[in-house]
Design a protein around this motif. Structure first.
Motif, short mmCIF file in Angstrom:
data_model
loop_
_atom_site.label_atom_id
_atom_site.label_comp_id
_atom_site.label_asym_id
_atom_site.label_seq_id
_atom_site.Cartn_x
_atom_site.Cartn_y
_atom_site.Cartn_z
N LEU A 85 -8.73 1.09 3.42
CA LEU A 85 -7.73 1.43 2.56
C LEU A 85 -7.56 0.76 1.49
O LEU A 85 -7.44 -0.64 1.49
N LYS A 86 -7.47 1.20 0.11
CA LYS A 86 -7.40 0.23 -0.84
C LYS A 86 -5.91 -0.32 -1.24
O LYS A 86 -4.90 0.61 -1.74
N SER A 87 -5.67 -1.53 -0.93
CA SER A 87 -4.40 -1.90 -1.24
C SER A 87 -4.12 -2.94 -2.10
O SER A 87 -5.06 -3.48 -2.78
N ARG A 88 -2.86 -3.37 -2.58
CA ARG A 88 -2.70 -4.48 -3.62
C ARG A 88 -2.59 -5.83 -2.63
O ARG A 88 -2.17 -5.66 -1.75
N GLY A 97 -10.21 -3.14 4.65
CA GLY A 97 -10.53 -2.71 3.32
C GLY A 97 -10.88 -1.40 3.23
O GLY A 97 -11.56 -0.59 2.48
N PHE A 121 0.86 -1.31 0.02
CA PHE A 121 -0.02 0.10 0.03
C PHE A 121 0.82 1.30 0.00
O PHE A 121 2.03 1.39 0.52
N ARG A 130 -14.96 -9.69 1.81
CA ARG A 130 -15.95 -9.00 1.16
C ARG A 130 -16.52 -8.25 2.27
O ARG A 130 -16.16 -8.34 3.55
N ARG A 131 -17.72 -7.17 1.96
CA ARG A 131 -18.12 -6.38 2.96
C ARG A 131 -18.87 -7.28 4.03
O ARG A 131 -18.84 -7.01 5.27
N TRP A 137 -6.08 -0.96 8.61
CA TRP A 137 -6.93 -0.41 7.80
C TRP A 137 -6.96 -1.12 6.43
O TRP A 137 -8.27 -1.26 5.89
N CYS A 138 -5.79 -1.53 5.76
CA CYS A 138 -5.71 -2.41 4.48
C CYS A 138 -6.58 -3.74 4.84
O CYS A 138 -7.17 -3.99 3.62
#
Lengths: 138, 230
Positions: free
Chosen positions: B55-58, B53, B12, B69-70, B49-50
């Motif tokens: 923060l948008k991470s790889r 979800g 990230f 998933r949510r 946080w990653c």
């Protein structure tokens, strides 16, 4: 009485700035300033004096009223966050520049206001994250 | 033992600031407790946080054997570093009950479960008070109670003992030791990790410096010093 009116100071300042900017720009000074104050006052009354927290536990989950109750509770919490952070920023500013209107007073006030926005943003972000993580709203 | 969390090659970076996390991989099994140790700014909170979800991470994050998933988050309890950011209702019992109500649990049952959770946390006396009137230690315990009330299968805690005094810290440590749920704890509190975690992962500048059994890692004083933990 004066203490009770204090929460209105920011919105009155906002409305005054709005009207001033219209006047400086040579635009007609509309009633936007008045509408801002009235809307803020109405929201304040709604948020402060109605028992939204009780209603939240009585209405159907997912209904419009449930969403509205949650929204109002979030607004109330955000207002609290802003108040706390504003107080902290002003205390820090007073410590940094003890003599009012003296050397560095305006500079430190500018930094305090900037810091207030930064910290308020950080805390609202955390609040949002905690809601999402708990499966509420988001 | 089934896995509750699998993180593979997670990376990230904040826009314009370069990479903050690099190639993070680890697994967490049912009932296990993993401590993510690292000095300030090592990337512990960002990692959490990653994983959640936020923060948008790889890379890949799998929860309970499937891609995150949510709805996976409904099985996770989270306690953030600042409990005042997650307790906002006028009464503590409502703060604990709200996520349950939101998940469709009836109001009566939600209130009963919330009260039980508060009793277990030793906070029954504060149930009708707002969180803002509690001490920091009580607020932390309340946040944990709120997370546990939903019967999570994974509990994620960010700096649970930060800013706590000795007694509150010890009490929290004891509570966390008693739990049987899988725990992922980001902290720089070595005594907490020693008491609660079976395995440890050390983060340094966003990279894994070491991971393994707690006894082995915590016994390596050069490693801890290199990571800025002692």
């Amino acid at each position: 009485m004066i203490r009770k009116l204090l929460p209105f100071v920011p919105i009155v300042a906002f409305a005054a700035t709005l009207a001033l900017m219209q006047w400086i720009a040579g635009m007609p000074v509309t009633r936007l300033w008045l509408h801002s104050i009235l809307v803020a006052a109405a929201v304040m009354v709604l948020v402060r004096f109605l028992p939204w927290d009780r209603w939240l536990f009585r209405v159907r989950i997912g209904s419009v009223f449930y969403q509205a109750s949650l929204f109002v509770l979030f607004v109330r919490h955000f207002a609290l966050i802003f108040a706390v952070e504003a107080r902290r920023a002003l205390i820090a500013q007073r410590m940094a520049s003890p003599s009012r209107y003296g050397a560095g007073w305006y500079g430190s006030l500018t930094h305090a206001v900037a810091a207030f926005f930064g910290r308020a943003l950080l805390r609202t972000e955390r609040f949002y994250a905690s809601l999402v993580a708990r499966g509420i709203g988001g | 033992m089934s896995l509750v969390l699998e993180v593979e090659d997670l990376a990230f970076g904040f826009t314009g600031q370069g990479e903050v996390l690099h190639g993070i991989s680890f697994r967490l099994g049912e009932g296990e407790s993993l401590g993510v140790l690292g000095a300030n700014g090592s990337g512990k909170s960002t990692l959490l946080w990653c994983i959640l979800g936020l923060l948008k991470s790889r890379g890949r994050v799998r929860m309970f054997g499937e891609p995150r998933r949510r709805r996976s988050l409904a099985r996770v309890g989270v306690v953030f570093q600042n409990p005042e950011d997650q307790l906002f209702m006028p009464r503590l019992v409502e703060d604990v009950a709200l996520p349950l109500v939101n998940r469709g649990v009836s109001r009566n049952e939600a209130s009963a479960r919330a009260m039980r959770a508060l009793e277990e946390a030793g906070l029954a006396h504060a149930a009708q008070r707002p969180a803002s009137q509690l001490s920091l230690g009580e607020r932390k315990r309340a946040a944990i109670a709120a997370a546990l009330a939903t019967s999570p299968e994974l509990l994620i805690l960010d700096e649970p003992t930060a800013e706590l005094d000795g007694r509150s810290s010890r009490r929290l440590r004891e509570e966390l030791t008693r739990l049987r749920v899988a725990r992922l704890i980001a902290t720089h509190d070595l005594s907490l990790v020693r008491a609660v975690c079976g395995r440890v992962l050390i983060l340094n500048n966003g990279r894994i410096l070491a991971q393994g059994p707690a006894e082995e890692i915590l016994g390596d004083s050069a490693l801890l010093e290199g990571a800025g933990l002692t």
